[in-house]
Enzyme design. Structure first.
Site, short mmCIF file in Angstrom:
data_model
loop_
_atom_site.label_atom_id
_atom_site.label_comp_id
_atom_site.label_asym_id
_atom_site.label_seq_id
_atom_site.Cartn_x
_atom_site.Cartn_y
_atom_site.Cartn_z
N LEU A 512 0.97 -1.28 -0.13
CA LEU A 512 0.01 -0.01 -0.09
C LEU A 512 0.80 1.19 -0.10
O LEU A 512 0.56 2.21 -0.42
CB LEU A 512 -0.83 0.03 1.18
CG LEU A 512 -2.05 -1.16 1.34
CD1 LEU A 512 -2.72 -0.96 2.64
CD2 LEU A 512 -2.72 -0.81 -0.04
N GLY A 513 1.92 1.22 0.83
CA GLY A 513 2.91 2.47 0.63
C GLY A 513 4.00 2.12 1.59
O GLY A 513 4.14 1.17 2.42
N GLY A 515 6.89 4.13 4.64
CA GLY A 515 7.05 5.25 5.28
C GLY A 515 8.50 5.11 5.41
O GLY A 515 9.31 4.50 4.69
N GLY A 516 9.05 6.34 6.00
CA GLY A 516 10.71 6.49 6.33
C GLY A 516 11.22 5.18 6.73
O GLY A 516 12.17 4.74 6.53
N PHE A 517 10.17 4.25 7.88
CA PHE A 517 10.86 3.34 8.36
C PHE A 517 9.87 2.06 8.61
O PHE A 517 10.02 1.47 9.57
CB PHE A 517 11.14 3.83 9.96
CG PHE A 517 12.29 4.95 9.88
CD1 PHE A 517 13.44 4.93 9.78
CD2 PHE A 517 11.74 6.14 9.88
CE1 PHE A 517 14.38 5.90 9.79
CE2 PHE A 517 12.52 7.48 9.81
CZ PHE A 517 13.87 7.11 9.80
N THR A 520 3.59 -0.87 4.74
CA THR A 520 1.98 -1.31 5.01
C THR A 520 1.74 -2.02 3.68
O THR A 520 1.84 -1.49 2.39
CB THR A 520 1.30 0.08 4.91
OG1 THR A 520 1.87 0.87 5.83
CG2 THR A 520 0.01 -0.34 5.46
N LYS A 537 1.39 -3.85 8.93
CA LYS A 537 2.30 -2.73 9.00
C LYS A 537 3.65 -3.52 9.51
O LYS A 537 3.56 -4.06 10.59
CB LYS A 537 1.98 -1.69 9.96
CG LYS A 537 0.94 -0.70 9.58
CD LYS A 537 0.44 0.47 10.29
CE LYS A 537 -0.53 1.46 9.62
NZ LYS A 537 -0.84 2.28 10.45
N ASP A 636 -1.09 13.37 15.68
CA ASP A 636 -1.04 13.58 14.63
C ASP A 636 -2.36 13.45 13.94
O ASP A 636 -2.68 12.63 12.77
CB ASP A 636 -0.17 12.55 13.75
CG ASP A 636 0.07 12.72 12.34
OD1 ASP A 636 0.18 14.15 11.91
OD2 ASP A 636 0.48 11.96 11.47
#
Length: 824
Positions: A512-513, A515-517, A520, A537, A636
């Protein structure tokens, strides 16, 4: 037994990272040395060589007196004359022109011979010499110092002897005060070219006599620049250069007997003048700069009387000569075509005022050396800076060339000195072009070699990365670099998890995508009959040192526990599974559309009605009330992290990657620096409360973020634009001028987003308490009006919003100095 992991354990990670660091360090060092050895042809080598060639060539062209050199230099002098413009000539010199208008006066005699009898000498072609005799008599009687007639009377008059005798009588009367011209001519005989002189007839040579040569040298640009005295010198030089030394001596003896026409005219006027310092005429301006009078005016009684009364000719040197086109007595000069009599007038005026123009460096060898040195000095000026671009070198060359032109022009006008200009300027510009071309060529060579070197480095780097591609450290390094090409190195690793069944249950379908670390993935639960979708995740921290891995594992474990009990709320995704050894967790897949897409239709913001804004605030605050009661701060909250669930329209709060139990973290980590770094980077600009931006989040920091969402929904402006409305004194947001809103809702929103957290609602419960009466009232008013409100604009082509990729939760768990990929 857990399923086979696609990632090694912490101990394996440390071993792999150590080997990778050593390899990477050796790789960088070896190729840095190779990079330093790039051998590019230096600008100084070729550029200085071309500069030397330009300087030597320019000097030799001057020394040898090439035609091109003379042509260019004379053209520059003509250019200088024209820039300078006309200068007022001395009033002592007047021209009586034999023009077309005087020729046309003959028609008056034909119409009335008795009345215009004085014009009878002008009725023939050529004119009778009686006309010149009458003109000379009148000019002398009017007080003229001398008269110079620019006509060669070498043959008898076509009108008979009496016509010549009339002119002879006048010339004898003013012997020595009337100047006549002589002309040098060449005869092509079988034995060769013979120089001779054309003199006036013997009867016109009075005692004392006044005669002078009217031959002017023609330069390479076909224009007259020098005095007539230069003509015999050049003829003598040409004869000697051709080997005709005897003829050269004979011509020199002959030429020494006669002055120039200008010198003879001044001698006839009994005017003293200094010998000219230079050989060049000071031209006063374009044609008709001198005072000019038509010849017929000297014969017409009425007009002549006016001149006598005005003393037009008193004390003057009067030149009589043809200016009519039919006489074809025109010559090229710096100011264009000019009649012969005007050229003589400029020469006379130059001698009279001692304005001759001289060559600053008379010797050709000295000129050549000077030009060569000048060009070399200009080249030195172009290379004074070490890191100067080729274009800058060229610009300096142009500036130096223009500077030398300015100096030459100033000396030409003010000092009447001629400096070499065209040749050195051309050489300076050419040297600048040489540096430009060589510099551009070298830049291209450098770029080509740099590209080749980068390709080599990249190829070997990719090989090194592929060798250790299974290491999470390498994979995280590639992700952090943002290099899409290097991403292919770990594509195989991505494929390793896709298609797998985690825990033998959750089948990974697609990424799905990232992130920096972390990454997903979309997955499905194969244990359920309907195979519901879920989200996997997986954490991949960049810093894989033992201390960092231990901290990341602890925080990840506590985060999973937090998500486990938070998932008990209906509007928070449930935690379905968790694996500490592989650092992944599984959550509910939320189908729906993000609140961000509700607030933006296409690229245009949408303003929601107040009733819907109240519903959004109430829905979010109720979720936050539960979250805060569990001792958790989201940190967030923004429209992208809020999904309106497709099934029931409820708002679901997602992306708890930033969740921290602040009190437990302080107790367990025990490192203030680590806590600060883990805290300060969490949040989104525009939605983050001021104290949170400084690393000190509070429960009402989440309330601040919800208030921002409410204001954006009402006003339709962006978070960044909203932040620009802060009052410079109080730092509070000034947003109400952008929208019509009820006083009650405005007061609640203002209190939710107070800059000072102590003046803000201290909890979501407090905010809900103030919002509840307003929510009930708006609902009641809506039911009473029984109105149908248009649905919220939606884009049917938008895909459903899914749970976000893993955030940068552990981006700053350790100081940056601990992150060492190169081993330096």
């Amino acid at each position: 037994m857990p399923p086979e992991s696609s990632h090694p354990q912490a101990e394996t990670l440390v071993a792999d990272s150590t080997k990778f660091k050593h390899h990477w360090r050796n790789f960088v060092r070896s190729h840095f040395a190779a990079w330093q050895q790039i051998n590019i042809l230096k600008v100084s080598t070729v550029g200085h060589g071309l500069l030397t060639i330009c300087a030597v060539t320019a000097g030799l062209s001057v020394v040898t007196g090439s035609t091109l050199s003379h042509l260019l230099e004379r053209q520059v002098q003509s250019w200088f004359f024209n820039i300078r413009g006309a200068v007022v000539p001395p009033s002592e010199v007047i021209i009586v022109k034999i023009d077309e208008y005087s020729n046309s006066q003959a028609s008056n005699y034909t119409a009335d011979p008795k009345k215009y009898a004085y014009l009878e000498p002008l009725t023939t072609s050529p004119w009778k010499r009686t006309a010149y005799a009458q003109a000379i008599d009148r000019l002398m009687s009017a007080g003229a110092k001398s008269v110079a007639v620019d006509l060669i009377f070498d043959l008898p008059s076509s009108h008979g002897t009496q016509d010549d005798l009339r002119l002879q009588k006048t010339l004898q009367r003013y012997a020595g005060r009337v100047t006549l011209p002589i002309q040098y001519a060449e005869d092509n005989l079988p034995t060769g070219i013979v120089q001779r002189v054309i003199l006036p007839q013997d009867l016109f040579q009075t005692q004392p006599s006044s005669i002078g040569s009217i031959n002017y040298p023609v330069e390479a640009n076909e224009a007259i620049h020098t005095f007539a005295s230069e003509y015999p010198r050049r003829v003598e030089s040409n004869l000697a250069r051709a080997g005709n030394f005897q003829d050269a001596k004979i011509f020199a003896r002959m030429a020494n007997q006669y002055p120039t026409f200008a010198e003879a005219a001044l001698d006839a006027a009994k005017l003293t003048y200094q010998a000219p310092k230079g050989e060049n005429i000071f031209f006063y301006g374009s044609p008709e700069t001198f005072t000019q009078i038509s010849f017929w005016e000297l014969l017409d009684p009425e007009t002549w009387e006016n001149h006598r009364r005005q003393k037009t000719f008193e004390g003057k040197i009067v030149l009589i000569g043809p200016t009519a086109a039919s006489y074809q007595d025109f010559h090229f000069t710096p100011f264009g075509k000019m009649s012969g009599v005007e050229v003589n007038a400029n020469a006379i005026a130059t001698l009279l005022e001692n304005r001759s123009i001289s060559t600053a460096i008379p010797s050709l060898p000295a000129q050549g050396v000077f030009v060569a040195v000048l060009v070399l000095v200009a080249g030195y000026m172009q290379n004074r800076g070490r890191k100067i671009s080729p274009l800058s070198r060229f610009a300096i060359a142009i500036a130096l060339a223009l500077g030398w032109v300015s100096i030459s022009y100033s000396l030409f006008v003010a000092g009447r000195l001629i400096l070499p200009t065209a040749i050195p300027v051309g050489a300076i510009v050419l040297s600048g072009v040489s540096y430009l071309v060589v510099g551009i060529r070298n830049e291209r060579l450098q770029q080509q070699q740099a590209d080749q070197q980068r390709q080599l480095v990249e190829q070997q780097r990719r090989q090194a990365l592929q060798q250790y591609s299974e290491s999470p450290e390498v994979q995280n390094f590639i992700r952090a670099s943002g290099d899409s090409d290097l991403q292919t190195v770990i594509d195989g690793q991505n494929q390793g998890i896709i298609g797998r069944k985690l825990d033998g249950r959750y089948e990974v379908l697609a990424e799905l995508g990232s992130g920096g670390f972390g990454k997903t993935y979309k997955a499905r639960d194969t244990y359920q009959p309907s195979n519901p979708l879920c989200v996997v995740k997986q954490l991949r921290p960049v810093n894989t040192k033992p201390r960092a891995l231990k901290l990341a594992t602890n925080l990840f474990a506590r985060e999973a526990k937090t998500l486990e009990f938070l998932g008990e709320h209906d509007q928070i995704p449930r935690l379905l599974a968790y694996r500490e050894d592989e650092l992944y967790l599984v959550q509910d897949y939320i189908e729906g559309q993000s609140l961000q897409r509700e607030l933006i239709l296409g690229k245009l913001p949408v303003r929601l009605p107040e009733r819907k804004v109240v519903d959004i605030l109430q829905d979010l605050l109720q979720v936050l009330e539960f979250v805060h009661e569990e001792g958790v701060i989201h940190r967030d909250i923004k429209p992208a992290n809020i999904i309106r669930r497709q099934s029931d329209g409820k708002l679901v709060l997602i992306d708890f990657g930033a969740v921290k139990e602040i009190e437990r973290q302080l107790e367990q980590v025990g490192d203030a620096q680590l806590v600060y770094q883990a805290t300060v980077a969490i949040g989104t600009d525009g939605f983050m409360a001021p104290e949170q931006a400084h690393g000190h989040p509070r429960f009402n920091s989440d309330v601040y973020s919800v208030g921002i969402i409410g204001i954006l929904a009402l006003t339709g402006i962006s978070a960044q634009d909203l932040n620009q409305t802060r009052d410079s004194q109080t730092s509070e947001l000034c947003w109400k001028e952008n929208v019509h809103v009820s006083h009650a809702l405005a007061e609640i929103l203002d209190k939710m987003v107070r800059f000072n957290f102590s003046a803000r609602y201290q909890s979501a419960t407090e905010a809900l308490a103030d919002l509840e009466p307003l929510a009930s009232l708006t609902k009641k008013l809506w039911e009473q009006t029984n109105a149908t409100e248009p649905p919220t604009p939606e884009n049917s082509q938008l895909t459903l919003e899914e749970t976000k990729a893993w955030p940068q939760t552990f981006s700053a768990d350790l100081p940056q100095s601990d992150v060492d990929l190169t081993g330096e």
